[in-house]
Design an enzyme around this catalytic site. Structure first.
Site, mmCIF file in Angstrom:
data_model
loop_
_atom_site.group_PDB
_atom_site.id
_atom_site.type_symbol
_atom_site.label_atom_id
_atom_site.label_comp_id
_atom_site.label_asym_id
_atom_site.label_seq_id
_atom_site.Cartn_x
_atom_site.Cartn_y
_atom_site.Cartn_z
ATOM 1 N N LYS A 1 0.629 -1.250 -0.018
ATOM 2 C CA LYS A 1 -0.033 0.227 -0.282
ATOM 3 C C LYS A 1 0.701 0.830 -0.414
ATOM 4 O O LYS A 1 0.440 2.016 -0.493
ATOM 5 C CB LYS A 1 -1.125 0.369 1.186
ATOM 6 C CG LYS A 1 -1.905 -1.822 1.202
ATOM 7 C CD LYS A 1 -2.849 -0.933 1.952
ATOM 8 C CE LYS A 1 -2.084 -0.652 4.033
ATOM 9 N NZ LYS A 1 -1.356 -1.963 3.882
ATOM 10 N N ARG B 1 -9.162 1.031 9.438
ATOM 11 C CA ARG B 1 -8.816 -0.089 9.258
ATOM 12 C C ARG B 1 -9.794 -0.778 10.393
ATOM 13 O O ARG B 1 -9.876 -1.838 10.167
ATOM 14 C CB ARG B 1 -7.465 -0.211 10.449
ATOM 15 C CG ARG B 1 -6.470 0.222 10.341
ATOM 16 C CD ARG B 1 -5.427 -1.249 9.838
ATOM 17 N NE ARG B 1 -4.251 -1.331 10.241
ATOM 18 C CZ ARG B 1 -2.403 -1.041 10.017
ATOM 19 N NH1 ARG B 1 -3.170 -0.245 8.963
ATOM 20 N NH2 ARG B 1 -1.875 -1.510 10.298
ATOM 21 N N ARG C 1 11.859 -5.382 4.428
ATOM 22 C CA ARG C 1 11.717 -4.381 4.126
ATOM 23 C C ARG C 1 12.402 -2.828 5.263
ATOM 24 O O ARG C 1 12.655 -3.278 6.249
ATOM 25 C CB ARG C 1 9.645 -3.890 4.884
ATOM 26 C CG ARG C 1 9.672 -2.660 4.504
ATOM 27 C CD ARG C 1 8.002 -2.394 4.419
ATOM 28 N NE ARG C 1 7.118 -2.558 5.884
ATOM 29 C CZ ARG C 1 6.263 -2.423 6.053
ATOM 30 N NH1 ARG C 1 5.181 -1.952 5.437
ATOM 31 N NH2 ARG C 1 5.684 -2.380 7.163
ATOM 32 N N ARG D 1 11.982 -0.962 10.191
ATOM 33 C CA ARG D 1 10.512 -0.494 11.486
ATOM 34 C C ARG D 1 10.984 -2.194 12.890
ATOM 35 O O ARG D 1 11.397 -2.750 12.307
ATOM 36 C CB ARG D 1 9.098 -0.735 10.854
ATOM 37 C CG ARG D 1 8.952 0.324 10.673
ATOM 38 C CD ARG D 1 7.741 0.378 9.372
ATOM 39 N NE ARG D 1 6.993 -0.206 10.131
ATOM 40 C CZ ARG D 1 5.692 0.014 9.806
ATOM 41 N NH1 ARG D 1 4.777 0.518 8.291
ATOM 42 N NH2 ARG D 1 4.009 -0.429 10.235
ATOM 43 N N ARG E 1 0.499 -8.335 14.133
ATOM 44 C CA ARG E 1 -0.131 -7.712 12.862
ATOM 45 C C ARG E 1 -0.961 -8.345 11.630
ATOM 46 O O ARG E 1 -2.350 -7.811 11.311
ATOM 47 C CB ARG E 1 0.229 -6.858 12.441
ATOM 48 C CG ARG E 1 1.986 -5.891 13.499
ATOM 49 C CD ARG E 1 3.018 -5.397 12.785
ATOM 50 N NE ARG E 1 2.596 -4.342 11.651
ATOM 51 C CZ ARG E 1 3.308 -4.290 10.741
ATOM 52 N NH1 ARG E 1 4.252 -4.757 10.914
ATOM 53 N NH2 ARG E 1 3.436 -3.567 9.851
#
Ligand code: AMP
Length: 219
Positions: free
Chosen positions: A13, A88, A127, A160, A171
């Protein structure tokens, strides 16, 4: 164009939003980025949000909704936007609908990036994110030209804290519980589109740009 991007963490996203923003001049509001900024700046919101984020839980609806609606108020009505990571939950979606409908500017499209769970874990673990401009990289699939440095702005790349394996699983579980009702919410409003999130982001960008241009949503 008023666009919402739905899909699990790591579906792409953020990268897709940056491409759409740069090409079409849309304002990009990513709830996760704004919350991380608040945590770094130690604002009252950041202090409250940090514990939820560190353990991979959702920050309470009231806090996130107030933050996002406040940011949206700053977007001129003539300008389009992309919301990434928000809403969300259905409660967040309903609060957003109310404000946009009152302004006569409802959501045009909610695009859901459908992605296989194994793919997501691989993407999140590799990432790296630019601390300055938010651009996303991947250590193997999309490395920067110089290790640890953003190609776009020269900022430092970091992993992160919640992209570590145990938190990733948490998550994904949280997301799985919220996803179906949220998708149903936008399907019911006739604005939902689903795309294959396993595609590379430039391919997704091309596909959506063609579709939205044809529909007269981007010009
Ligand atoms: P993201 O960068 O979108 O993966 O978000 C990182 C973290 O920020 C999430 O795991 C949540 O703790 C929090 N967060 C971001 N957006 C929301 C939201 N819309 N509602 C609740 N929590 C959120």
């Amino acid at each position: 164009m008023r666009l919402i991007l739905l899909g699990p963490p790591g579906a792409g996203k953020g990268s897709l939003a940056v491409m759409l923003r740069d090409r079409w001049g849309l304002t990009h509001l990513a709830s996760g980025d704004l919350l991380r900024e608040a945590v770094r700046a130690k604002t009252p919101l950041g202090v409250q949000a940090e514990a939820f984020m560190t353990r991979g839980a959702l920050v309470p609806d009231t806090l996130v909704t107030a933050m996002m609606l406040e940011r949206l108020r700053g977007v001129p009505t003539t300008e389009g936007f992309i919301l990434d990571g928000f809403p969300r939950t259905v409660a967040q979606a309903e609060a957003l609908d109310q404000v946009l409908q009152a302004a006569g500017a409802p959501v045009d499209r909610a695009v859901c990036l459908e992605t296989a769970p194994e793919m997501i874990e691989r993407r999140l673990a590799g990432r790296r994110v630019c601390r300055s401009c938010g651009m996303n990289y991947h250590v193997r699939r999309m490395p920067p030209a110089r290790e640890g440095i953003c190609d776009r702005c020269g900022g430092p790349l970091e992993q992160r804290a919640d992209d570590r394996p145990a938190t990733i699983r948490q998550r994904l579980q949280v997301d799985a519980a919220q996803a179906a009702p949220l998708v149903a919410h936008y399907r019911q409003r006739g604005v939902l589109r689903t795309v294959n999130g396993d595609l590379d982001v430039p391919d997704l960008f091309a596909q959506l740009t063609a579709q939205f241009t044809q529909e007269g949503l981007l010009a």
